[in-house]
Design a protein around this motif. Structure first.
Motif, short mmCIF file in Angstrom:
data_model
loop_
_atom_site.label_atom_id
_atom_site.label_comp_id
_atom_site.label_asym_id
_atom_site.label_seq_id
_atom_site.Cartn_x
_atom_site.Cartn_y
_atom_site.Cartn_z
N GLY A 122 8.78 6.57 7.29
CA GLY A 122 7.62 5.90 7.86
C GLY A 122 7.37 4.52 7.28
N GLY A 123 8.40 3.88 6.73
CA GLY A 123 8.22 2.55 6.15
C GLY A 123 7.61 2.55 4.77
N ALA A 124 7.39 3.74 4.20
CA ALA A 124 6.78 3.81 2.86
C ALA A 124 7.75 3.32 1.80
N ARG A 125 7.20 2.65 0.80
CA ARG A 125 8.01 2.24 -0.36
C ARG A 125 7.47 2.80 -1.66
N LEU A 126 6.35 3.52 -1.60
CA LEU A 126 5.73 4.06 -2.80
C LEU A 126 4.88 5.26 -2.41
N LEU A 139 10.42 -2.96 -4.08
CA LEU A 139 9.08 -3.39 -4.46
C LEU A 139 9.12 -4.50 -5.49
N PHE A 140 10.21 -4.53 -6.26
CA PHE A 140 10.30 -5.48 -7.36
C PHE A 140 11.26 -6.62 -7.05
N THR A 141 11.52 -6.85 -5.77
CA THR A 141 12.33 -8.00 -5.40
C THR A 141 11.62 -9.26 -5.86
N VAL A 142 12.38 -10.16 -6.46
CA VAL A 142 11.76 -11.39 -6.97
C VAL A 142 11.40 -12.29 -5.79
N GLY A 143 10.14 -12.63 -5.69
CA GLY A 143 9.70 -13.56 -4.66
C GLY A 143 9.16 -12.86 -3.43
N ARG A 144 8.02 -13.29 -2.96
CA ARG A 144 7.40 -12.67 -1.80
C ARG A 144 8.25 -12.83 -0.54
N ALA A 145 9.01 -13.93 -0.46
CA ALA A 145 9.82 -14.16 0.73
C ALA A 145 10.84 -13.06 0.94
N GLN A 146 11.23 -12.37 -0.14
CA GLN A 146 12.21 -11.30 -0.04
C GLN A 146 11.56 -9.93 0.07
N GLY A 147 10.25 -9.88 0.23
CA GLY A 147 9.59 -8.61 0.44
C GLY A 147 8.96 -8.00 -0.79
N ARG A 185 -4.66 8.40 -2.40
CA ARG A 185 -5.33 9.22 -1.38
C ARG A 185 -6.28 8.37 -0.53
N GLN A 186 -6.88 7.37 -1.12
CA GLN A 186 -7.81 6.52 -0.39
C GLN A 186 -7.09 5.55 0.56
N LEU A 187 -5.92 5.07 0.14
CA LEU A 187 -5.25 4.00 0.87
C LEU A 187 -4.14 4.48 1.80
N SER A 188 -3.62 5.70 1.57
CA SER A 188 -2.51 6.19 2.37
C SER A 188 -3.01 6.85 3.65
N GLU A 189 -2.08 7.11 4.54
CA GLU A 189 -2.41 7.68 5.84
C GLU A 189 -1.59 8.95 6.05
N ALA A 190 -2.20 9.95 6.67
CA ALA A 190 -1.48 11.20 6.96
C ALA A 190 -0.28 10.92 7.84
N LEU A 246 1.95 5.18 2.59
CA LEU A 246 1.15 4.04 2.13
C LEU A 246 1.63 2.80 2.88
N PRO A 247 0.83 2.25 3.79
CA PRO A 247 1.25 1.05 4.53
C PRO A 247 1.53 -0.10 3.57
N GLN A 248 2.50 -0.93 3.93
CA GLN A 248 2.89 -2.01 3.02
C GLN A 248 1.75 -2.98 2.76
N HIS A 249 0.85 -3.17 3.72
CA HIS A 249 -0.24 -4.12 3.48
C HIS A 249 -1.28 -3.56 2.51
N ARG A 250 -1.13 -2.28 2.10
CA ARG A 250 -2.03 -1.69 1.12
C ARG A 250 -1.34 -1.40 -0.21
N GLU A 251 -0.15 -1.94 -0.39
CA GLU A 251 0.62 -1.63 -1.60
C GLU A 251 0.10 -2.32 -2.85
N GLY A 252 -0.63 -3.43 -2.68
CA GLY A 252 -0.96 -4.29 -3.81
C GLY A 252 -1.65 -3.57 -4.96
N VAL A 253 -2.66 -2.75 -4.66
CA VAL A 253 -3.41 -2.08 -5.72
C VAL A 253 -2.52 -1.10 -6.47
#
Length: 314
Positions: A19-23, A99-107, A150-155, A164-171
């Motif tokens: 589902g596109g999850a990375r964490l 998740l730890f790719t150097v630089g935001r341009a690389q994701g 639990r607060q940020l992820s989706e069933a 966990l959607p990628q736009h909510r990964e920051g926290v």
């Protein structure tokens, strides 16, 4: 997270994220839900044991784990909880390396190289770290991760796991960053590399992380050099300076580890193990095993199986 049915060439199932999850974050009672199940990591994993005690087997190594302890697992490693008391509880944070790719341009979200610079994830062995001095800090961090996940992820699907959607990964990634930094203080001090520069260490760790996940492909050193954008000679020199070992020798060790896994944890005939590991014949595989271990495949199977659950090849 899921534990999908394994194809014939991959009888030890791999845990993967969908589902596109990375964490993701999960907490469970070891005895109730995990005891005896065999897992192959498809990602990096931090296992925090904060209650009870348990026995862990990872790639043939046995660990008696007492709380509070942190276990660091690398992609490709195979593990199972072989025993646990009723109070043994683990919290698992699993995450993809990108998740730890150097630089935001690389994701990536953090401009850091923690996976390559910290002595936590070791494809050549499992890190089990006693956390007595950092127990309170790590317990709070893992608890916050559970709560925020639990607060940020989706069933997802049946709801048995969550994305966990990628736009909510920051926290969550910020918490993970702090946990890795705290965990690094638990690792035993390492001798400084003799002539190896930091670039050699990073390249060596990158090579071993990639190779540990692709052992079944039997790729030559030149393929990994191309993947890492260096020449084969450069890669060989860097790995030798950083570890005292050539890339070819390390690939052979990983192949031997995979052979041990399959012999101990599946009921595949030797012929099928040989074919899965891309040997020309069972006799060629048996000779290779004897040359590297002094034992036959049957002897390795008996030695490594013990009370391990056996995964059927059917």
């Amino acid at each position: 997270m899921s534990h999908p049915p394994a194809p014939a060439s991959e009888l030890i199932p791999k845990t993967v994220l969908h589902g596109g999850a990375r964490l993701f974050v999960a907490s469970y009672l070891v005895r109730k839900s995990e005891l005896g199940r065999v897992w192959r990591c498809g990602f990096h994993a931090l296992l925090w044991l904060n209650g009870g005690s348990a026995s862990l087997v990872c790639d043939g190594e046995h660990f008696e784990v007492r709380p509070p302890s942190l276990i660091c697992l690398s992609p490709g490693q195979v593990y199972r909880w072989s025993a646990a008391d009723d109070a043994a509880r683990a919290t698992l944070i699993g995450f993809e390396a990108n998740l730890f790719t150097v630089g935001r341009a690389q994701g990536g979200l953090l401009d850091v190289q923690l996976l390559h610079d910290l002595p936590l994830f070791r494809p050549e062995g499992t890190a089990v770290l006693a956390a007595d001095e950092n127990a309170d800090s790590l317990e709070r961090l893992f608890a916050l991760c559970r709560q925020r996940y639990r607060q940020l992820s989706e069933a997802h699907g049946s709801g048995s796991w969550r994305v966990l959607p990628q736009h909510r990964e920051g926290v969550l990634l910020a918490y993970l960053h702090v946990i890795l930094a705290e965990a690094a203080t638990l690792a035993p001090a390492q001798e400084p590399p003799r002539p190896a520069a930091g670039s050699d260490l990073r390249l060596s760790r990158l090579f071993r992380l990639h190779a540990g996940q692709r052992v079944l492909e039997r790729l030559p050193v030149a393929a990994y050099a191309e993947l890492l954008h260096v020449t084969p000679d450069h890669l060989t020199r860097a790995v030798r300076r950083a570890t005292g070992q050539t890339p070819s020798a390390w690939l052979q060790e990983q192949l031997l580890t995979e052979a041990r896994r399959r012999l101990a944890l599946t009921d595949q005939p030797v012929e099928q193990v040989a074919a899965a590991l891309r040997f020309g014949s069972a006799s060629q595989f048996s000779r290779w095993i004897r040359d590297h271990t002094g034992q036959t495949p049957r002897q390795l199977r008996q030695q490594g199986r013990g009370n391990s659950p056996v995964l059927s090849g059917n």
